[in-house]
Every structure is written in C-alpha cells, then in structure tokens.
Enzyme design. Structure first.
Site, short mmCIF file in Angstrom:
data_model
loop_
_atom_site.label_atom_id
_atom_site.label_comp_id
_atom_site.label_asym_id
_atom_site.label_seq_id
_atom_site.Cartn_x
_atom_site.Cartn_y
_atom_site.Cartn_z
CG HIS A 144 -31.09 -21.55 -18.43
ND1 HIS A 144 -30.54 -22.18 -17.34
CD2 HIS A 144 -32.39 -21.32 -18.08
CE1 HIS A 144 -31.44 -22.31 -16.39
NE2 HIS A 144 -32.57 -21.81 -16.82
CB SER B 207 -34.11 -19.43 -15.07
OG SER B 207 -34.77 -20.57 -15.53
#
Length: 207
Positions: A136, A111
């Site tokens: 993501h 992330s």
C-alpha cells in the site's frame, strides 16, 4: 508503512528465547537461538519495523559481510510493517553490502515488510506457501500548525514517489501499475506474489 513510529503492542517477551548448548573443545557453550542462527548467516526481521530493530538488523548484516563478503545472507521476514525511515536504513544496507541478501517471507510481509521482501537479490526472494504479502502507499498522521502539516504532506508525497519507483524497479512493473495497485491495501497470496514480481518463487520444502 507509517511516516512516524507506532508502538508495537505485541512486543516479544525476550525471556522466552530458547538457548542452544554446543559441545566444544573447551567444554559447553550456550547461545540464544538467534545468535546461533546468525552463525549460519540467518537474520530474523519480525514484528514492527522501528529504529531499534533496524539498528540490530543492519549491524548483523554488516558483521556477516565483514566475516565473509562472498556468502549469501538469509533474511526471514514476518512483519506487519512499520516506520519508513527505519525500513529504508535496512533497505540501503541490503543494497550496499557485497553479499546477496536472500529474503524469505514467513507468516506475513506487509507494508514496509513487503518492500524489504522484494528488495532481496533477484532470484533469491521467496515466500513460504501460506504466507501473505500486503502492499500500500505510505501512511501519515500529522498535527500542528497548517504550515507544518503542509510541509509534512509534501514530504510524504516525495517519499511515496520514491518508494513507488523502487518497487517498480524490483518487481519489473511499470510505475503506473505500482501507483494504481498501492492506492489501497492490496493483499497477495504466496503464488500471487510470484506473479506480481514481489518474489521469485514459493518455498514448499528444502532441497
């Protein structure tokens, strides 16, 4: 990465930080291990990215720039991600300061951790062999009146768009590829991270 902060349930126990003792002309001097490594221009980004951590890391980078603006800084990353605004303060400082920031993934960079990993200086971004990277789209959870939820939803879409643009810039991928590949959690090995353009090579051993 989250739009709002999440508490790290695995916060480190600072009592376990080892000390290093050095002999000087004035006798012995002791440092905690991270302060000693800071003298070698090494910074650790470990655990969740949040405001307190971001303040410490940006302060260390600014200090090292003031000490020597020509020498590289080495940022070791082992992070599951965290808060976008905290991560962006680290990102902006990395781009702002004069020294190149070399990024090294050990363990995981997920992330926001992955975003900061790929934001290192080109040619100086590395993964250790058994590390993993996950990219993501930003996460968000909102409560309140419908109008407020709509405002936050629009803001997170703007943040998503901006971060996709930056990821495309740092990886060399097209914006369309980044948008497609970050639609869901995407895990990459060290070698796959090189192929994707997130890092430049895999570190197996020091030269």
């Amino acid at each position: 990465m989250s739009y709002s902060g999440e508490r790290d349930q695995f916060a480190p126990n600072m009592a376990l930080v080892p000390m290093v003792v050095e002999q000087t002309s004035r006798g012995e001097r002791s440092y905690d291990i991270f302060s000693r490594l800071l003298k070698e221009r090494i910074i650790f980004l470990t655990g969740q990215v949040e405001d307190h951590m971001a303040n410490l890391i940006t302060a260390q980078m600014l200090f090292l720039e003031a000490e020597n603006p020509e020498k590289d800084i080495f940022l070791y990353i082992n992070s599951p991600g965290g808060v976008i605004t905290a991560g962006m303060s680290i990102y902006d400082t990395m781009q702002f300061i004069k020294p190149d920031v070399s990024t090294i993934c050990m363990g995981q960079a997920c992330s926001m951790g992955a975003f900061l990993l790929t934001a290192g200086a080109k040619g100086k971004r590395f993964c250790l062999p058994n590390s993993r990277v996950m990219i993501h789209q930003p996460l968000g959870g909102f409560q309140g009146q419908a109008t407020d939820i709509e405002i936050h939803a629009k803001e997170i879409l703007k943040v998503k768009s901006r971060m996709n643009e930056l990821m495309a810039y740092h990886t060399g991928k097209s914006l369309e590829e980044i948008e497609r590949d970050t639609e869901r959690d995407r895990f990459l090995s060290a070698e796959q991270s090189v192929e994707y353009g997130l890092v430049d090579s895999v570190f197996t051993r020091r030269d």
